[in-house]
Design a protein around this motif. Structure first.
Motif, PDB file in Angstrom:
ATOM      1  N   ARG A 181     -36.544  46.544 -25.352  1.00 33.08           N
ATOM      2  CA  ARG A 181     -35.518  46.145 -24.390  1.00 33.08           C
ATOM      3  C   ARG A 181     -34.868  44.849 -24.844  1.00 33.08           C
ATOM      4  O   ARG A 181     -35.478  44.004 -25.489  1.00 33.08           O
ATOM      5  CB  ARG A 181     -36.142  45.955 -23.009  1.00 33.08           C
ATOM      6  CG  ARG A 181     -36.587  47.236 -22.368  1.00 33.08           C
ATOM      7  CD  ARG A 181     -35.441  47.983 -21.751  1.00 33.08           C
ATOM      8  NE  ARG A 181     -35.080  47.409 -20.472  1.00 33.08           N
ATOM      9  CZ  ARG A 181     -35.724  47.696 -19.337  1.00 33.08           C
ATOM     10  NH1 ARG A 181     -36.723  48.528 -19.330  1.00 33.08           N
ATOM     11  NH2 ARG A 181     -35.352  47.130 -18.222  1.00 33.08           N
ATOM     12  N   GLU A 182     -33.615  44.697 -24.426  1.00 32.43           N
ATOM     13  CA  GLU A 182     -32.851  43.562 -24.940  1.00 32.43           C
ATOM     14  C   GLU A 182     -33.380  42.216 -24.464  1.00 32.43           C
ATOM     15  O   GLU A 182     -33.250  41.222 -25.164  1.00 32.43           O
ATOM     16  CB  GLU A 182     -31.376  43.726 -24.575  1.00 32.43           C
ATOM     17  CG  GLU A 182     -30.721  44.813 -25.420  1.00 32.43           C
ATOM     18  CD  GLU A 182     -29.239  44.945 -25.167  1.00 32.43           C
ATOM     19  OE1 GLU A 182     -28.775  44.444 -24.136  1.00 32.43           O
ATOM     20  OE2 GLU A 182     -28.557  45.557 -26.002  1.00 32.43           O
ATOM     21  N   PHE A 183     -33.997  42.174 -23.280  1.00 32.40           N
ATOM     22  CA  PHE A 183     -34.470  40.849 -22.848  1.00 32.40           C
ATOM     23  C   PHE A 183     -35.641  40.379 -23.701  1.00 32.40           C
ATOM     24  O   PHE A 183     -35.837  39.183 -23.889  1.00 32.40           O
ATOM     25  CB  PHE A 183     -34.771  40.804 -21.345  1.00 32.40           C
ATOM     26  CG  PHE A 183     -35.984  41.570 -20.887  1.00 32.40           C
ATOM     27  CD1 PHE A 183     -37.249  41.024 -21.001  1.00 32.40           C
ATOM     28  CD2 PHE A 183     -35.849  42.830 -20.322  1.00 32.40           C
ATOM     29  CE1 PHE A 183     -38.356  41.717 -20.554  1.00 32.40           C
ATOM     30  CE2 PHE A 183     -36.943  43.527 -19.876  1.00 32.40           C
ATOM     31  CZ  PHE A 183     -38.207  42.973 -20.004  1.00 32.40           C
ATOM     32  N   GLN A 190     -42.981  37.742 -20.689  1.00 30.77           N
ATOM     33  CA  GLN A 190     -41.825  38.633 -20.637  1.00 30.77           C
ATOM     34  C   GLN A 190     -42.220  40.080 -20.336  1.00 30.77           C
ATOM     35  O   GLN A 190     -41.655  40.715 -19.474  1.00 30.77           O
ATOM     36  CB  GLN A 190     -41.040  38.590 -21.967  1.00 30.77           C
ATOM     37  CG  GLN A 190     -40.579  37.200 -22.370  1.00 30.77           C
ATOM     38  CD  GLN A 190     -39.333  36.742 -21.612  1.00 30.77           C
ATOM     39  OE1 GLN A 190     -38.789  37.475 -20.808  1.00 30.77           O
ATOM     40  NE2 GLN A 190     -38.930  35.504 -21.858  1.00 30.77           N
ATOM     41  N   GLN A 213     -35.860  41.182 -26.963  1.00 25.58           N
ATOM     42  CA  GLN A 213     -35.206  40.758 -28.199  1.00 25.58           C
ATOM     43  C   GLN A 213     -34.575  39.381 -28.020  1.00 25.58           C
ATOM     44  O   GLN A 213     -34.597  38.553 -28.930  1.00 25.58           O
ATOM     45  CB  GLN A 213     -34.156  41.779 -28.586  1.00 25.58           C
ATOM     46  CG  GLN A 213     -34.785  43.150 -28.755  1.00 25.58           C
ATOM     47  CD  GLN A 213     -33.910  44.083 -29.535  1.00 25.58           C
ATOM     48  OE1 GLN A 213     -32.693  44.037 -29.441  1.00 25.58           O
ATOM     49  NE2 GLN A 213     -34.528  44.936 -30.315  1.00 25.58           N
ATOM     50  N   ALA A 214     -34.017  39.146 -26.816  1.00 26.87           N
ATOM     51  CA  ALA A 214     -33.440  37.838 -26.548  1.00 26.87           C
ATOM     52  C   ALA A 214     -34.528  36.773 -26.604  1.00 26.87           C
ATOM     53  O   ALA A 214     -34.303  35.668 -27.103  1.00 26.87           O
ATOM     54  CB  ALA A 214     -32.764  37.829 -25.180  1.00 26.87           C
ATOM     55  N   ALA A 215     -35.725  37.114 -26.127  1.00 28.02           N
ATOM     56  CA  ALA A 215     -36.830  36.158 -26.181  1.00 28.02           C
ATOM     57  C   ALA A 215     -37.197  35.860 -27.629  1.00 28.02           C
ATOM     58  O   ALA A 215     -37.523  34.730 -27.981  1.00 28.02           O
ATOM     59  CB  ALA A 215     -38.029  36.712 -25.420  1.00 28.02           C
ATOM     60  N   ILE A 216     -37.123  36.882 -28.481  1.00 30.01           N
ATOM     61  CA  ILE A 216     -37.415  36.663 -29.901  1.00 30.01           C
ATOM     62  C   ILE A 216     -36.359  35.745 -30.511  1.00 30.01           C
ATOM     63  O   ILE A 216     -36.681  34.773 -31.195  1.00 30.01           O
ATOM     64  CB  ILE A 216     -37.465  38.002 -30.668  1.00 30.01           C
ATOM     65  CG1 ILE A 216     -38.587  38.879 -30.117  1.00 30.01           C
ATOM     66  CG2 ILE A 216     -37.646  37.762 -32.159  1.00 30.01           C
ATOM     67  CD1 ILE A 216     -38.593  40.282 -30.671  1.00 30.01           C
TER      68      ILE A 216
END
Lengths: 563, 280
Positions: B168-170, B188, B172-175
């Motif tokens: 999920r994109e959130f 997350q 990936q955003a955390a990465i």
């Protein structure tokens, strides 16, 4: 193809007959607790034979509900018709007994859906699926049905129709499936064809082919067609008449040439003004100093499938990709689905590790760095994601979401939260937004939060992966303006990934066109739009819906600060 | 989140409310067992073979004159204790392994999942019997044995959740915002994967109670703790003469397991509102 004819109107004869479909004061009630009591509020319009009526509106405008009411697809008992009538050739469909309604649907009124990937039964051969409605609605014997199916597949322009009838849906591409859906809808020679966003899920070049097909089939059979869309470009391509809907109400209704060229209602004007289009609104970017980012012969191969004893298939997502971004420059990466544009974007932010090549950021090769060495560069390169509903953690408060990056880099939490509030104000959200959860925001607002999260890291390069493709057109315009404004104020470089050339035209200095894992053309936006060199770029430009339509001058969207 | 929406959704399922009521009653019975029935449940309280509703024993007495009602109340403690702790232990093992497998994918995933399958291929009751028989029966060994045989489904569930949430994109955003793997896993992904895990954990408590009863029925229970399974096991030889000795502990097991299942279903409805609506 002929020029767009502004004077195009339905043939004279049509007006003489009674309308095919007469919708009078239709209201559809939503269950209590919904955001409004009526999904469709007192809607009145007519559809004549041999006419394409485009119903335009953004998500939640009730445009699909209307079609679903006609097809008996409303999710009863929660959503139901609460008033008005739907007259088909003078007879009220809603008052008919169930059996008569059924013979109408699929027989006299047929529908094509938005999502070709899910509209076909995956376990049934294509030919049989088309044959179903023939079996249901006609007395044709089996061999004649089979012949008719092949004939239909031929009519919708599919190659080898006899062979294709025996194929399962998974073997077909999206465009081919949509053709099959159209063949299915045409099977019983309907009087009315309802198409609910039939090209929205398709690539532009495929969209153009399907629009051409729909138009020619409609003209050939003199059907009445209700075409639901959100895209005024598509409207300009095919509509005879246009109905604009907002919040369940009809706000404007008239001949296509009037609505497109002389829109009256403020909402129609706003929608038309937010249709992305290329305008020569800025000078070519003056490249100054050393490049910020250089991608050099990047190559990425994905291994698909495979297991312990099975060899995996190799898919080349990106090959020999080279690209330069200067400080303050916005580079658009344009391509259709599967062209590898996201692969390059994700490689740059470090979500994917390419197999070979170099990605130099201010002279340092990011691909040669290990996890620890890469970490400082995380701050410098940030990403804005496509799906505003999936890119924010539903369990975290917005303030924490924005502050998470700086906190991970050791900043004091209180300070980071204060900064998050400033950033939220900067992207146009209220300060109180920080204390709320993502589900309390609309798609456009969530995308603003996503932008604030990226900005919190004080990046030098922003990678925006289809940041507006999940948004309604009017919101899309606002988010594009915001990105453009921020880019200029902070002198950010941006890699803007999109499938829509029109969107790229609005925000990019430089455009790189990708096809099948390769960059086929790269040049300034002006060059690419006015003198495309590559044949593929030309076909992309040619496929832009409504390109022959000149948006009224007073509605041309010129971003603030443009030349 | 335990807010009012959650309770409203939970309360819409009448069975779940009934289950919760039964469960609360059992918890109260267990908590106040020594108030209601002071004294050791192993002690002889009255004459042997007293039928229910006799003077000293409401639910009758067993072959040694022990009070059945007292045994059920004290047995509730053991059952609930074992049910909860062994589920907690199974959660700790299962969710940790599942999270690691789902988050890292690739070789880590392969290794962990093969290990999990190894446990799944052994019939879990047989394994539990063997484990308890090898390590002398006691509360700790029983809890461990139950945990060891029941974590694999939780691991698979957690893995599936993590696999789908990881892309999920959130996340990936955390990465891309530089968060560490442990932060991403704990802050997350985990909170977003809890709903199905809570639901199956609530059902697992019921299974654990059944497992414990089966073990003590076979005489593999903790010899110092009164337990429902033990009571039934001990009474099986005299079931023709004294039905009450096995029926009442049996009813206690049935009610508890039923209540837990009802509550689990209610949780499922409340935590997965989409499913709840389709039930009509």
């Amino acid at each position: 193809m002929s020029q767009f004819n502004v004077m195009r109107t339905p043939p004279e004869t049509a007006a003489m007959n009674t309308p095919l479909l007469d919708v009078r004061g239709l209201s559809i009630a939503l269950p209590p607790g919904a955001d409004r009591p009526l999904a469709v509020d007192n809607l009145t319009f007519t559809l004549n034979p041999d006419e394409i009526l485009c119903v335009v509106g953004e998500s939640g405008s009730g445009k699909s509900m209307t079609a679903h009411a006609m097809m008996g697809l409303l999710p009863a008992p929660h959503v139901r018709v609460s008033g008005g009538s739907l007259l088909f050739k003078g007879k009220d469909v809603l008052a008919m007994p169930e059996a008569e309604q059924r013979s109408l649907r699929g027989g006299r009124i047929a529908m094509v859906f938005q999502e070709p990937m899910t509209a076909l039964n995956p376990l049934m051969r294509v030919g049989r699926q088309i044959g179903e409605s023939l079996r249901e609605h006609t007395a044709l014997p089996a061999p004649a049905r089979r012949a008719r199916v092949v004939e239909l597949l031929d009519q919708v322009g599919l190659p080898n129709p006899a062979e294709l009838a025996e194929a399962y849906p998974f073997r077909l591409s999206g465009g081919q499936r949509q053709r099959v859906m159209i063949a299915m809808a045409l099977a019983c020679q309907p009087d009315i064809l309802i198409a609910d966003e039939p090209t929205t899920a398709l690539d532009v070049t495929t969209q153009k082919q399907i629009l051409d097909l729909i138009r020619s089939i409609q003209a050939e059979r003199h059907m009445g067609m209700m075409f639901i869309t959100h895209d005024f470009g598509v409207v300009a391509e095919i509509a005879h008449r246009v109905a604009v809907m907002r919040h369940g109400k009809l706000v404007e209704y008239g001949a296509a040439s009037d609505v497109l060229n002389r829109p009256q209602h403020p909402y129609t004007r706003q929608l038309i003004a937010s249709v992305p289009h290329y305008i020569e609104h800025r000078d070519d970017h003056a490249k100054t100093g050393a490049p910020l980012l250089v991608a050099d012969k990047v190559r990425k191969v994905f291994n698909v499938g495979g297991g312990l004893f099975k060899k995996s298939k190799q898919v080349v997502a990106g090959d020999d990709l080279s690209l330069t971004i200067h400080p303050g420059e916005t580079v658009g990466l344009v391509g259709e689905s599967g062209s590898g544009k996201s692969t390059l974007g994700r490689s740059i932010v470090g979500l994917i590790k390419p197999d070979s090549g170099r990605i130099l950021f201010e002279g340092t090769d990011l691909l040669a760095l290990d996890r620890k060495g890469f970490r400082p560069y995380r701050r410098a390169v940030q990403m804005v994601f496509q799906d505003p509903y999936a890119s924010l953690n539903p369990r975290h408060r917005v303030g924490d979401i924005v502050a998470q990056g700086p906190v991970a880099f050791g900043e004091d939490r209180g300070k980071a939260l204060a900064r998050a509030r400033e950033l939220l104000a900067m992207v146009g959200l209220d300060g109180s937004a920080a204390d709320r959860f993502p589900h309390e925001f609309s798609g456009g607002q969530r995308q603003r939060i996503g932008i604030a999260r990226a900005l919190a890291m004080e990046p030098k390069l922003l990678v925006a992966d289809e940041p507006v493709s999940a948004l309604d057109v009017s919101v899309q315009g606002q988010v594009l303006d915001l990105l453009d404004d921020i880019r200029r104020r902070l002198n950010l470089a941006m890699l803007f990934i999109t499938h829509d050339l029109r969107v790229a035209a609005q925000v990019c200095d430089t455009i790189a066109v990708m096809r099948r894992g390769k960059i086929v053309e790269m040049g300034t936006a002006r060059e690419v739009f006015t003198h495309p060199r590559d044949a593929y770029t030309r076909s992309l430009l040619d496929a832009i819906p409504g390109k022959a339509w000149h948006i009224p001058d007073d509605l041309q969207n010129v971003p603030a600060g443009a030349h | 989140m335990m807010n009012s929406d959650f309770w409203r959704a939970f309360a819409r399922n009448k069975g779940a409310v009934l289950g919760l009521a039964i469960l609360i009653a059992i918890v109260v019975l267990a908590a106040f067992a020594s108030v209601f029935f002071p004294g050791d449940p192993w002690e002889m309280a009255t004459a042997p073979f007293q039928p229910p509703l006799s003077e000293d024993a409401l639910l009758g007495s067993d072959m040694l004159g022990r009070d059945i009602a007292s045994g059920i109340a004290h047995g509730a403690r053991v059952s609930l204790l074992i049910g909860l702790t062994s589920t907690a232990a199974a959660l700790a093992i299962g969710v940790t392994l599942g999270a690691l497998a789902g988050f890292h994918g690739g070789k880590v995933d392969d290794a962990i999942m093969r290990f999990t399958e190894l446990f799944q291929t052994i019939p879990n009751f047989v394994l539990a019997v063997v484990l308890v028989a090898i390590f002398t029966p006691s509360l700790t060994t029983i809890v461990l044995a139950i945990a060891i045989v029941s974590w694999p489904p939780l691991a698979r569930l957690a893995r599936a959740e993590f696999l789908s949430l990881r892309s999920r994109e959130f996340v990936q955003a955390a990465i891309t915002t530089g968060q560490s793997n442990s932060t991403i896993i704990l802050r997350q992904i985990l909170p977003n994967s809890l709903s199905p895990i809570i639901v199956s954990a609530s059902l697992m408590v019921a299974t654990a109670i059944l497992l414990e009863s089966s073990l003590s029925f076979l005489g593999l229970g903790d010899p110092n703790a009164m337990s429902w399974g033990y009571m039934i096991g001990a009474a099986r030889t005299v079931i023709r003469q004294a039905w009450w000795m096995s029926v009442f502990p049996g009813l206690a097991i049935v009610l508890t397991v039923l209540a837990l299942n009802l509550v689990g279903e209610g949780l499922n409805d409340a935590l997965n509102p989409k499913l709840a609506r389709s039930r009509g």
